[in-house]
Design a protein around this motif. Structure first.
Motif, mmCIF file in Angstrom:
data_model
loop_
_atom_site.group_PDB
_atom_site.id
_atom_site.type_symbol
_atom_site.label_atom_id
_atom_site.label_comp_id
_atom_site.label_asym_id
_atom_site.label_seq_id
_atom_site.Cartn_x
_atom_site.Cartn_y
_atom_site.Cartn_z
ATOM 1 N N GLU A 170 -18.635 -69.667 -13.211
ATOM 2 C CA GLU A 170 -17.924 -69.508 -12.519
ATOM 3 C C GLU A 170 -17.503 -70.570 -11.144
ATOM 4 O O GLU A 170 -16.590 -70.971 -10.685
ATOM 5 N N ASN A 171 -18.880 -71.710 -11.836
ATOM 6 C CA ASN A 171 -18.259 -72.982 -11.464
ATOM 7 C C ASN A 171 -17.221 -73.957 -11.491
ATOM 8 O O ASN A 171 -16.509 -74.375 -11.345
ATOM 9 N N ARG A 172 -17.201 -73.357 -12.955
ATOM 10 C CA ARG A 172 -16.288 -74.282 -14.088
ATOM 11 C C ARG A 172 -15.260 -73.849 -13.140
ATOM 12 O O ARG A 172 -13.672 -74.429 -13.472
ATOM 13 N N TYR A 173 -14.302 -72.643 -13.327
ATOM 14 C CA TYR A 173 -13.100 -72.046 -13.428
ATOM 15 C C TYR A 173 -13.074 -71.543 -11.491
ATOM 16 O O TYR A 173 -11.796 -71.251 -10.754
ATOM 17 N N GLY A 174 -14.242 -72.304 -10.527
ATOM 18 C CA GLY A 174 -14.278 -71.917 -9.347
ATOM 19 C C GLY A 174 -13.887 -70.409 -8.519
ATOM 20 O O GLY A 174 -12.843 -70.769 -7.366
ATOM 21 N N HIS A 175 -14.289 -69.744 -9.700
ATOM 22 C CA HIS A 175 -13.619 -68.452 -8.872
ATOM 23 C C HIS A 175 -15.180 -67.627 -9.225
ATOM 24 O O HIS A 175 -16.026 -67.880 -10.329
ATOM 25 N N ALA A 176 -16.043 -66.664 -8.032
ATOM 26 C CA ALA A 176 -16.525 -65.466 -8.363
ATOM 27 C C ALA A 176 -16.695 -64.512 -8.962
ATOM 28 O O ALA A 176 -14.950 -63.639 -9.458
ATOM 29 N N ILE A 177 -17.339 -64.191 -9.890
ATOM 30 C CA ILE A 177 -17.133 -63.109 -11.270
ATOM 31 C C ILE A 177 -17.850 -61.603 -10.436
ATOM 32 O O ILE A 177 -19.226 -61.937 -10.204
ATOM 33 N N ASP A 178 -17.799 -60.764 -10.747
ATOM 34 C CA ASP A 178 -18.080 -59.513 -9.690
ATOM 35 C C ASP A 178 -18.591 -58.848 -10.968
ATOM 36 O O ASP A 178 -18.329 -58.729 -12.369
ATOM 37 N N ASN A 179 -18.473 -56.563 -10.367
ATOM 38 C CA ASN A 179 -18.870 -56.058 -11.193
ATOM 39 C C ASN A 179 -19.758 -56.015 -11.971
ATOM 40 O O ASN A 179 -19.911 -56.215 -13.195
ATOM 41 N N GLU A 180 -20.551 -56.813 -11.868
ATOM 42 C CA GLU A 180 -21.952 -57.335 -12.292
ATOM 43 C C GLU A 180 -22.254 -57.473 -14.032
ATOM 44 O O GLU A 180 -22.027 -56.801 -15.101
ATOM 45 N N PRO A 181 -21.622 -58.630 -14.267
ATOM 46 C CA PRO A 181 -21.024 -58.996 -15.926
ATOM 47 C C PRO A 181 -22.434 -59.126 -16.337
ATOM 48 O O PRO A 181 -22.018 -58.918 -17.839
ATOM 49 N N GLU A 182 -23.105 -59.088 -15.435
ATOM 50 C CA GLU A 182 -24.792 -59.221 -16.630
ATOM 51 C C GLU A 182 -25.270 -57.589 -17.203
ATOM 52 O O GLU A 182 -25.761 -57.998 -18.129
#
Length: 85
Positions: free
Chosen positions: A53-65
């Motif tokens: 998220e920091n590297r690409y400046g974009h939030a990642i949703d949908n619970e990737p964990e």
């Protein structure tokens, strides 16, 4: 695996954010082996997500964990990063 995040990058992030040394070639050869077998848990995966998220400046949703394998994770993350979803 095509996309902003490659298998090689994932292996580097596993080392940097979770302290796990994984051979990128091994990860590429068996992308459906569960993260559990590499010793990566959901907290380690969250560290990787935070870095991306920091590297690409974009939030990642949908619970990737909740992704269980490198294939699942890279598919989810790359879809979001390439479409801006």
């Amino acid at each position: 695996m095509n996309g902003p995040v490659t298998v090689e990058e994932l292996a580097i992030l596993m080392k940097a954010r979770a302290g796990l040394t994984v051979d990128p070639a091994l990860l590429a050869e068996a992308p459906d082996v569960p993260f559990e077998e590499y010793g990566l848990d959901s907290l380690g995966l969250l560290g990787i997500v935070a870095e991306l998220e920091n590297r690409y400046g974009h939030a990642i949703d949908n619970e990737p964990e909740r992704c269980k394998t490198p294939t699942d994770f890279l598919t989810l993350v790359n879809a979001q990063l390439t479409t801006g979803a």
